[in-house]
Design a protein around this motif. Sequence first.
Motif, short mmCIF file in Angstrom:
data_model
loop_
_atom_site.label_atom_id
_atom_site.label_comp_id
_atom_site.label_asym_id
_atom_site.label_seq_id
_atom_site.Cartn_x
_atom_site.Cartn_y
_atom_site.Cartn_z
N ARG A 1 8.65 6.01 5.53
CA ARG A 1 8.29 7.30 4.91
C ARG A 1 9.37 7.26 3.65
O ARG A 1 10.14 6.86 3.68
CB ARG A 1 8.45 8.46 5.70
CG ARG A 1 7.82 8.29 7.15
CD ARG A 1 6.40 9.01 7.14
NE ARG A 1 6.56 10.40 6.94
CZ ARG A 1 6.22 11.25 7.82
NH1 ARG A 1 6.09 10.89 9.24
NH2 ARG A 1 6.17 12.59 7.51
N ALA A 2 8.72 7.85 2.67
CA ALA A 2 9.37 8.12 1.34
C ALA A 2 10.30 9.08 1.50
O ALA A 2 10.16 10.06 2.62
CB ALA A 2 8.45 8.61 0.22
N SER B 1 1.20 7.59 10.67
CA SER B 1 2.30 6.75 10.96
C SER B 1 2.13 6.34 12.36
O SER B 1 2.28 5.09 12.69
CB SER B 1 3.64 7.36 10.75
OG SER B 1 4.73 6.54 11.31
N ALA B 2 1.71 7.06 13.48
CA ALA B 2 1.54 6.89 14.71
C ALA B 2 0.35 5.89 14.90
O ALA B 2 0.31 4.68 15.57
CB ALA B 2 1.22 8.01 15.71
N GLY C 1 3.84 8.84 1.62
CA GLY C 1 4.71 9.81 1.14
C GLY C 1 3.54 11.00 0.45
O GLY C 1 2.51 10.79 0.95
N GLN C 2 4.25 12.05 -0.05
CA GLN C 2 3.62 13.22 -0.45
C GLN C 2 2.80 13.11 -1.88
O GLN C 2 2.30 14.11 -2.37
CB GLN C 2 4.21 14.30 -0.21
CG GLN C 2 4.43 14.61 1.33
CD GLN C 2 5.08 15.81 1.58
OE1 GLN C 2 6.60 15.97 1.21
NE2 GLN C 2 4.61 16.75 2.37
N LEU D 1 0.82 -1.16 -0.15
CA LEU D 1 0.00 0.10 0.00
C LEU D 1 1.00 1.23 0.11
O LEU D 1 2.04 1.39 0.70
CB LEU D 1 -1.07 -0.03 1.11
CG LEU D 1 -1.61 1.20 1.45
CD1 LEU D 1 -2.86 1.06 0.46
CD2 LEU D 1 -2.44 1.11 2.96
N LEU D 2 0.36 2.23 -0.74
CA LEU D 2 0.97 3.57 -0.59
C LEU D 2 0.17 4.41 -0.27
O LEU D 2 -1.08 4.49 -0.43
CB LEU D 2 1.23 4.19 -2.14
CG LEU D 2 1.89 5.58 -2.38
CD1 LEU D 2 3.20 5.68 -1.42
CD2 LEU D 2 1.87 5.98 -3.72
N VAL D 3 0.47 5.28 0.57
CA VAL D 3 -0.53 5.97 1.61
C VAL D 3 0.19 7.68 1.30
O VAL D 3 1.29 7.92 1.46
CB VAL D 3 -0.40 5.90 3.02
CG1 VAL D 3 -1.49 7.11 3.71
CG2 VAL D 3 -0.96 4.35 3.43
N VAL D 4 -1.02 8.36 0.80
CA VAL D 4 -0.61 9.70 0.13
C VAL D 4 -1.35 10.84 0.96
O VAL D 4 -2.63 10.84 1.12
CB VAL D 4 -0.59 10.01 -1.34
CG1 VAL D 4 -0.46 11.37 -1.77
CG2 VAL D 4 0.07 8.89 -1.93
N ALA D 5 -0.69 11.83 1.44
CA ALA D 5 -1.09 12.99 1.96
C ALA D 5 -0.02 13.97 1.80
O ALA D 5 1.11 13.82 1.98
CB ALA D 5 -1.28 12.97 3.51
N GLN D 6 -0.59 15.31 1.64
CA GLN D 6 0.36 16.34 1.44
C GLN D 6 1.05 17.00 2.44
O GLN D 6 2.09 17.25 2.81
CB GLN D 6 -0.25 17.63 0.70
CG GLN D 6 0.51 18.51 -0.01
CD GLN D 6 1.31 18.19 -1.21
OE1 GLN D 6 0.97 17.41 -2.05
NE2 GLN D 6 2.71 18.49 -0.94
N ASP D 7 0.27 16.67 3.59
CA ASP D 7 0.69 17.58 4.97
C ASP D 7 1.56 16.45 5.85
O ASP D 7 1.38 15.36 6.16
CB ASP D 7 -0.56 17.93 5.67
CG ASP D 7 -0.24 18.70 7.05
OD1 ASP D 7 0.90 19.54 7.12
OD2 ASP D 7 -0.51 18.10 8.23
N GLU D 8 2.97 17.10 5.88
CA GLU D 8 3.74 16.26 6.66
C GLU D 8 3.32 15.78 8.36
O GLU D 8 3.28 14.44 8.71
CB GLU D 8 5.07 16.92 6.99
CG GLU D 8 5.99 16.78 5.90
CD GLU D 8 6.60 15.47 5.83
OE1 GLU D 8 6.75 14.62 6.74
OE2 GLU D 8 6.93 14.99 4.49
#
Length: 145
Positions: free
Chosen positions: A61-62, A45-46, A75-76, A31-38
């Motif tokens: 993390r990428a 992640s938590a 990743g973003q 799975l790749l999880v994408v969100a712009q905000d760090e």
Amino acid sequence: MQVDFYQLSRDPVDRVLPAIAARVLGLGERLLVVAQDEAALGRISAGLWNGPPETFLAHGRAGEGAEAVQPILLGQDCSAANGARHIAIADGLWREEALEFERTFYFFDSLTVEGARQSWRALSKREGVTPRFWRQEQGKWVQGP
């Protein structure tokens, strides 16, 4: 190609995503999880780390190295350096690159609902794309009309 729209009304994405990630991994997929905000990626992640021991969800993390071996990569952008064929858009912002994956999980909330509606209308007209809608009812996910 399947796009599952998940309307977040009760729980935030960092509490919902671990169950879906576990199912993806249970199928032998990545799975790749994408969100712009760090900060959002940090909460996700938590959430992946904090489940019960029997549901340990290894991830990375990428940009931190060893992306290719991560079963779940955060990743973003939509670059699946881990070879994922499944993507979770965790910030409610549709990305056309998600259509290159086998399956997309698109999470949206009250702040991003209008963009999700626009994406639904556009995707429902595209050949080869099957959109499905899910909402929370009494703590369970129910497929909508």
